[in-house]
Motif scaffolding. Sequence first.
Motif, PDB file in Angstrom:
ATOM      1  N   ALA A 126      -9.517 -11.073   7.344  1.00  0.00           N
ATOM      2  CA  ALA A 126      -8.817  -9.334   6.949  1.00  0.00           C
ATOM      3  C   ALA A 126      -8.399  -8.893   5.801  1.00  0.00           C
ATOM      4  N   VAL A 127      -7.613 -10.131   5.297  1.00  0.00           N
ATOM      5  CA  VAL A 127      -7.515 -10.035   3.268  1.00  0.00           C
ATOM      6  C   VAL A 127      -8.372 -10.111   2.183  1.00  0.00           C
ATOM      7  N   GLN A 128      -9.350 -10.949   3.020  1.00  0.00           N
ATOM      8  CA  GLN A 128     -10.556 -10.881   1.744  1.00  0.00           C
ATOM      9  C   GLN A 128     -11.297  -9.598   2.014  1.00  0.00           C
ATOM     10  N   ALA A 129     -11.232  -8.717   3.391  1.00  0.00           N
ATOM     11  CA  ALA A 129     -12.373  -7.909   3.635  1.00  0.00           C
ATOM     12  C   ALA A 129     -11.010  -6.804   2.411  1.00  0.00           C
ATOM     13  N   ILE A 130      -9.880  -6.189   2.783  1.00  0.00           N
ATOM     14  CA  ILE A 130      -8.365  -5.686   1.431  1.00  0.00           C
ATOM     15  C   ILE A 130      -8.779  -5.807   0.302  1.00  0.00           C
ATOM     16  N   ALA A 131      -9.194  -7.307  -0.010  1.00  0.00           N
ATOM     17  CA  ALA A 131      -8.867  -7.523  -1.389  1.00  0.00           C
ATOM     18  C   ALA A 131     -10.171  -6.429  -1.780  1.00  0.00           C
ATOM     19  N   GLU A 132     -11.418  -6.053  -1.624  1.00  0.00           N
ATOM     20  CA  GLU A 132     -12.904  -5.809  -1.958  1.00  0.00           C
ATOM     21  C   GLU A 132     -13.094  -4.099  -1.593  1.00  0.00           C
ATOM     22  N   ALA A 181      -0.701 -18.809   4.343  1.00  0.00           N
ATOM     23  CA  ALA A 181      -0.748 -19.077   2.264  1.00  0.00           C
ATOM     24  C   ALA A 181      -2.080 -18.791   1.819  1.00  0.00           C
ATOM     25  N   ALA A 182      -3.126 -19.007   3.287  1.00  0.00           N
ATOM     26  CA  ALA A 182      -4.214 -18.590   2.342  1.00  0.00           C
ATOM     27  C   ALA A 182      -4.251 -16.894   2.350  1.00  0.00           C
ATOM     28  N   VAL A 183      -3.407 -15.808   3.003  1.00  0.00           N
ATOM     29  CA  VAL A 183      -3.750 -15.094   2.939  1.00  0.00           C
ATOM     30  C   VAL A 183      -2.432 -14.379   1.431  1.00  0.00           C
ATOM     31  N   ARG A 184      -1.830 -15.244   1.441  1.00  0.00           N
ATOM     32  CA  ARG A 184      -0.818 -14.974   0.186  1.00  0.00           C
ATOM     33  C   ARG A 184      -1.684 -15.059  -1.152  1.00  0.00           C
ATOM     34  N   ARG A 185      -2.416 -16.538  -1.243  1.00  0.00           N
ATOM     35  CA  ARG A 185      -3.444 -17.199  -2.081  1.00  0.00           C
ATOM     36  C   ARG A 185      -4.674 -15.674  -2.686  1.00  0.00           C
ATOM     37  N   CYS A 186      -4.742 -15.541  -1.705  1.00  0.00           N
ATOM     38  CA  CYS A 186      -6.711 -14.838  -1.653  1.00  0.00           C
ATOM     39  C   CYS A 186      -5.588 -12.848  -2.266  1.00  0.00           C
ATOM     40  N   ALA A 187      -5.048 -12.509  -1.699  1.00  0.00           N
ATOM     41  CA  ALA A 187      -3.910 -11.427  -2.674  1.00  0.00           C
ATOM     42  C   ALA A 187      -3.158 -11.859  -3.619  1.00  0.00           C
ATOM     43  N   ALA A 188      -3.304 -12.167  -3.511  1.00  0.00           N
ATOM     44  CA  ALA A 188      -2.270 -12.277  -4.992  1.00  0.00           C
ATOM     45  C   ALA A 188      -3.197 -12.465  -5.689  1.00  0.00           C
ATOM     46  N   LEU A 189      -4.804 -13.220  -5.285  1.00  0.00           N
ATOM     47  CA  LEU A 189      -6.071 -13.133  -6.919  1.00  0.00           C
ATOM     48  C   LEU A 189      -6.651 -12.140  -6.636  1.00  0.00           C
ATOM     49  N   ALA A 190      -6.123 -11.244  -5.599  1.00  0.00           N
ATOM     50  CA  ALA A 190      -6.769 -10.081  -5.810  1.00  0.00           C
ATOM     51  C   ALA A 190      -5.779  -8.435  -6.506  1.00  0.00           C
ATOM     52  N   LEU A 191      -4.640  -8.806  -6.105  1.00  0.00           N
ATOM     53  CA  LEU A 191      -3.625  -7.999  -7.188  1.00  0.00           C
ATOM     54  C   LEU A 191      -4.092  -8.278  -8.279  1.00  0.00           C
ATOM     55  N   GLY A 192      -3.701  -9.911  -8.847  1.00  0.00           N
ATOM     56  CA  GLY A 192      -3.916 -10.155 -10.066  1.00  0.00           C
ATOM     57  C   GLY A 192      -5.060  -9.665 -11.018  1.00  0.00           C
ATOM     58  N   ALA A 193      -6.601  -9.459 -10.198  1.00  0.00           N
ATOM     59  CA  ALA A 193      -7.536  -8.679 -10.484  1.00  0.00           C
ATOM     60  C   ALA A 193      -7.529  -7.149 -11.252  1.00  0.00           C
ATOM     61  N   ARG A 194      -6.389  -6.472 -10.736  1.00  0.00           N
ATOM     62  CA  ARG A 194      -6.175  -5.193 -10.049  1.00  0.00           C
ATOM     63  C   ARG A 194      -4.949  -4.979 -11.036  1.00  0.00           C
ATOM     64  N   GLY A 195      -3.978  -6.293 -11.989  1.00  0.00           N
ATOM     65  CA  GLY A 195      -3.559  -5.727 -12.871  1.00  0.00           C
ATOM     66  C   GLY A 195      -1.854  -5.795 -12.558  1.00  0.00           C
ATOM     67  N   VAL A 196      -2.148  -5.852 -11.049  1.00  0.00           N
ATOM     68  CA  VAL A 196      -0.640  -5.608 -10.089  1.00  0.00           C
ATOM     69  C   VAL A 196       0.392  -7.120 -10.574  1.00  0.00           C
ATOM     70  N   ALA A 197       2.018  -6.724 -11.294  1.00  0.00           N
ATOM     71  CA  ALA A 197       2.237  -8.090 -12.079  1.00  0.00           C
ATOM     72  C   ALA A 197       3.344  -8.804 -10.874  1.00  0.00           C
ATOM     73  N   ASP A 198       3.326  -8.307  -9.524  1.00  0.00           N
ATOM     74  CA  ASP A 198       3.709  -8.063  -8.279  1.00  0.00           C
ATOM     75  C   ASP A 198       3.165 -10.207  -7.978  1.00  0.00           C
ATOM     76  N   ALA A 199       1.730 -10.563  -7.876  1.00  0.00           N
ATOM     77  CA  ALA A 199       1.506 -11.566  -7.948  1.00  0.00           C
ATOM     78  C   ALA A 199       1.769 -12.235  -8.525  1.00  0.00           C
ATOM     79  N   VAL A 200       2.139 -12.874  -9.781  1.00  0.00           N
ATOM     80  CA  VAL A 200       2.768 -13.588 -10.737  1.00  0.00           C
ATOM     81  C   VAL A 200       3.611 -14.673 -10.017  1.00  0.00           C
ATOM     82  N   PRO A 201       3.703 -14.606  -9.376  1.00  0.00           N
ATOM     83  CA  PRO A 201       5.032 -15.985  -8.832  1.00  0.00           C
ATOM     84  C   PRO A 201       3.733 -16.489  -7.683  1.00  0.00           C
TER      85      PRO A 201
END
Length: 331
Positions: A192-198, A217-237
């Motif tokens: 689900a998170v991999q699909a949302i990320a795209e 944790a796997a969901v959090r990490r996938c979301a963080a990488l996707a948000l980082g690519a989108r320039g969203v600073a919430d992913a930093v922690p």
Amino acid sequence: MLIGDVARRSGVSARMLRHYESLGLVRPSGRTGAGYREYSGEDIRRIFHIESLRSLGLSLREVGCALDDPGFKPSELVDDLVRRTRERIAAETELLTRLRRIGAAEPAGWEDVLQIVALLQALGSESAGKRQRAALSSAEVPVEALVEAALSETDPNVAGALRWALAQTGDGGSALLAEGLGSPTAEVRERAVQAIAEIPGGEATALLRDALTNSDAAVRRCAALALGARGVADAVPTLIDMIAEEANGADAADALSALASDPAVADRIATGLADRLASGAIGSSARRRLAEALADVPGVTASRALADLSQDEDRAVALTATYILKLRDAR
């Protein structure tokens, strides 16, 4: 009581009563002087018993066994009826789902209906090639069907095609995929998170932000990488945690590097990395990865953290930090 009176009182037609008689289910106990069938009170009770058992879904043959076989076990028949009823409900539910999906596609004619049905069947095929071709024909496939397929697909090539197809729908499948994030099955949550990320767009980004607090944790990490690519600073922690925990740390470091192009975010990254280093509970390989992540983070805070790392007890970490400091000084 004559057959016409029995039919009126029991609600069973005279024709059906004659059918019951031909099968041996119930026979009138007597005949009138004129030869007409005459049913006794016991005959009528048997008719009502037959109708009661038929209402449970028994065939006429099973009704006859239930009434006449002394070794008949009701519990076994009830268990069988429960199983058959569940199978019927599952089949009807599947049909209802298919009909809803066809309706959602708003077909203009029967040719469209047949095309959609063919694609839905292909999505459920045992052949990975057929599933992939159906996914790539996404313009004709209802979004709900794409989401269901994406959440259950195990073949990586087909899964990629399904994620691509969902991305073409915009935010159309985001809400449905969000339900997958709460699945009790880890594989479904990750799909689900991999699909949302795209999926581009604000709704998908909002779902990814929410996923940063997911218990998986796997969901959090996938979301963080996707948000980082989108320039969203919430992913930093989360990205910093990934580096420290050596969980896809190289990709997390790349994401932080991209985010560090924003001066405001860069300071946040540097502070987070420095705080994590100061906690002391980090292995040498993770410290080296954090030092590498600091390389692309501008500012005094990052330089101070690197200076501390240049004195690290681990020689590889110290050399890495020293080298990065020299590069920074040379700029």
